[in-house]
Design an enzyme around this catalytic site. Structure first.
Site, PDB file in Angstrom:
ATOM      1  N   GLU A 187       0.825  -1.205   0.000  1.00 36.44           N
ATOM      2  CA  GLU A 187       0.000   0.000   0.000  1.00 36.44           C
ATOM      3  C   GLU A 187       0.863   1.261   0.000  1.00 36.44           C
ATOM      4  O   GLU A 187       0.514   2.266  -0.614  1.00 36.44           O
ATOM      5  CB  GLU A 187      -0.924  -0.029   1.225  1.00 36.44           C
ATOM      6  CG  GLU A 187      -1.821   1.171   1.401  1.00 36.44           C
ATOM      7  CD  GLU A 187      -2.896   1.313   0.321  1.00 36.44           C
ATOM      8  OE1 GLU A 187      -3.023   0.418  -0.545  1.00 36.44           O
ATOM      9  OE2 GLU A 187      -3.623   2.330   0.350  1.00 36.44           O
TER      10      GLU A 187
ATOM     11  N   THR B 277     -11.176   8.500 -13.084  1.00 38.39           N
ATOM     12  CA  THR B 277     -10.230   7.903 -12.133  1.00 38.39           C
ATOM     13  C   THR B 277     -10.628   6.487 -11.711  1.00 38.39           C
ATOM     14  O   THR B 277      -9.872   5.798 -11.035  1.00 38.39           O
ATOM     15  CB  THR B 277     -10.042   8.821 -10.901  1.00 38.39           C
ATOM     16  OG1 THR B 277      -8.886   8.398 -10.191  1.00 38.39           O
ATOM     17  CG2 THR B 277     -11.267   8.806 -10.002  1.00 38.39           C
TER      18      THR B 277
END
Ligand code: DMJ
Length: 610
Positions: free
Chosen positions: A483, A594
């Site tokens: 992440e 997006t």
């Protein structure tokens, strides 16, 4: 021929009367033919002509013939027959439908049918699907649905399609109508991001299924939208998430298929989002109750502030809401956001992540190209590209921001890796989030419109960042990226904190591979994409779907039991595009929002003249 003898009539007499009758009939039929033929020379207004010659027989084939059922039928046809091949382009052609067709006799049957379903009742004030299709430079799905000629690439593309089908089938089986699939426990997840709206995975998958030619699945999804997508919910929704997934997903489904249901649903939803903008500055708050229209800021956001990546990621969808509704309100709302941003002072030219919707001032000076900031920058360059390169304001803001980012955030590690650090009131945090890895693609697609002396530099920067993000994958045991990864404490491009080690099926690294492939055709990007496919298959595929994993650095993986909807919308779509020819959703005609939903370049620039 044998004549039976009539009673009381001699054979010779009967022959004479028959030949007279024959002559009379011949004369009569000649007369009728002549009269009928003469109808063609009468003017259209003569009633007799309208009765005998129906209008369809006198007109050339134009957009508008056919029926709604035809359009639906064609979606069930086998893939090969569905998509036009070699549809010619007519960018800038905004004349009437008939004129467009006269100029483009090669327009496909498909386009005619779509226009029929969509354009019934269209006036010059309403959106014309046919006109929109006529303005595209290239057919959206390419000559052969993007099928690559190289068999190995084609095989890889087929593999990605199989992954999509597997993910979808399991969602359908265990979580139909819920927002996401929990693939380990085999049930559905609703969550609280979408204010009671359901079916996030369905909406997010529509365009992916369509471009992959999974038509049975696409038709199931469309039917669910038609019959079960209930927009009258009354919960707390994230304006940003509803916009990028639901509004974006429905918009691209409409633009790709011309199905009216997507248009009417998206316009209904768009209206429900407007109250979020009722603040002293017009900067929307992050959360909205879709039923009552009440809105408020996220509890966790600094002092009731709105978040840059949230209010800065509405522009593409809202311009299209204006396009489809012919209501300028949507564009006005997002243009006002720009106005506020242009007015306030920016520290070192940077845009901090938190802004007060009441005072219009920054709330704290944290700047990031990753979470909280990311898609604001993405939407600046994409707004410019989507405006057919006429939105100069967006262009100026984008290149201005990029310069500030380069001057303040872009760093080189001791090992030679280029990365984007985060900035906290002038102090650098040498961390790069997975989310920030979209920036390779973003800088790549913007390279060509930068100052001439900067173009190569931008392309190089895009490649370097994509390389760094690839490194974050290769340095883990699973070959999937964490992440967030850091460049301090002795490590490079690796997560040093336990809670940064997870991977939740995010797309950003693969997204950059896709753009860099399209821009450079360097085969390494396809190889890197394939490495990701293998890793996903090995570590994230479970018996009933795909799941995120808790630690990319260990081979004994622990699954997080969540198949995110963006895995179907983005990760698998970008992989599929990476292994397709460039004419599948060509970048000259489409920008991806997006959430990877393709939106067409707007040819009619009225929206930008507000
Ligand atoms: C997606 O929903 C979008 O890409 C968003 O902009 C950021 N995060 C997720 C995927 O990681």
């Amino acid at each position: 021929m044998v004549f039976r003898k009539l009673p009381g009539v001699s054979a010779s007499g009967m022959g004479l009367r028959l030949s007279q009758k024959f002559m009379f009939l011949l004369f009569l039929s000649g007369l009728v033919t002549l009269c009928f033929g003469a109808l063609f020379f009468l003017p259209d207004s003569v009633r007799l002509k309208r009765i005998f010659l129906s209008k369809t027989e006198t007109q050339p084939v134009t957009v508008g013939s056919g029926s709604e059922n035809d359009a639906r039928e064609h979606l069930k046809k086998p893939r090969d027959q569905e998509h036009p091949r070699g549809m010619t382009s007519a960018k800038g052609e905004t004349s009437t439908k008939l004129k467009t067709l006269t100029r483009k006799p090669s327009v496909s049957h498909e386009a005619t049918e779509e226009a029929t379903a969509s354009d019934r009742g269209a006036t010059s004030d309403t959106f014309s699907y046919a006109k929109f299709k006529g303005c595209l430079l290239k057919p959206p799905l390419g000559r052969d649905n993007g099928k690559p000629s190289d068999p190995r690439t084609d095989e890889r593309r087929e593999k990605v399609k199989e992954m999509m089908k597997f993910a979808w089938d399991n969602y359908k089986r265990y979580a139909w109508g819920k927002n996401e699939l929990r693939p380990v426990t085999r049930n559905g997840h609703i969550g609280n991001m979408f204010g009671g709206l359901r079916g996030a995975s369905i909406i997010d998958s529509l365009d992916t299924l369509y471009i992959m030619g999974l038509m049975e699945e696409y038709n199931d999804a469309k039917e669910w939208v038609q019959n079960s997508l209930d927009l009258n919910s009354n919960g707390e929704a994230s304006l940003f998430e509803v916009n990028i997934r639901y509004v974006g997903g429905l918009l691209s489904a409409y633009y790709l298929t011309g199905e009216e249901v997507f248009k009417s649903k998206v316009l209904e939803l768009g209206e429900k989002l407007l109250p979020a903008f009722n603040t002293p500055t017009g900067i929307p708050r992050g959360v909205i109750n879709l039923g009552s229209g009440t809105s408020w800021s996220w509890g966790w956001a600094s002092a009731g502030s709105s978040i840059l990546a949230e209010f800065g990621t509405l522009h593409l969808e809202f311009v299209h809401l204006t396009e489809l509704s012919r209501n300028s309100i949507y564009t006005e709302k997002v243009m006002n956001i720009r106005k506020v941003l242009n007015k306030i002072e920016k520290p070192h030219g940077l845009y901090p992540n938190f802004l007060s919707p009441v005072s219009g001032n920054w709330v704290q000076h944290h700047v990031s190209i990753g979470g909280l900031g990311d898609s604001f920058y993405e939407y600046l360059i994409k707004s410019y590209l989507m405006s057919d390169k006429t939105d100069d304001d967006a262009k100026k803001m984008y290149y201005g921001a990029l310069e500030a980012i380069e001057a303040n955030l872009v760093q080189k590690s001791p090992g030679g890796l280029t990365y984007m650090a985060e900035w906290r009131g002038g102090i650098l945090d040498h961390k790069m989030g997975h989310l920030a890895c979209f920036s390779g693609g973003m800088i790549g697609i913007g390279a060509d419109d930068g100052a001439p002396e900067k173009r190569q530099h931008y392309l190089d920067l895009a490649a370097e960042i994509t390389h760094t993000c690839h490194e974050s994958y290769t340095r883990s045991a699973t070959k999937l990226g964490p992440e967030a990864f850091r460049f301090d404490g002795g490590g490079e491009a690796t997560a040093t904190r336990l809670n940064d080690r997870y991977y939740i099926l995010r797309p950003e690294v693969i997204e950059s591979y896709m753009y860099m492939w399209r821009l450079t055709h360097d085969p390494k990007y396809r190889e890197w994409g394939w490495e990701a496919v293998e890793a996903l298959e090995q570590h994230c595929r479970v018996e009933s779907g795909f799941s995120g994993i808790r630690d990319v650095y260990t081979m004994t993986v622990s699954h997080d039991n969540m198949q995110q909807s963006f895995f179907l919308s983005e990760t698998l779509k970008y992989l599929y595009l990476l292994f397709s020819d460039d004419d599948l959703l060509p970048l000259e005609d489409w920008v991806f929002n997006t959430e990877a939903h393709p939106l067409p370049v707007v040819q009619n620039h009225s929206s930008f003249a507000l």
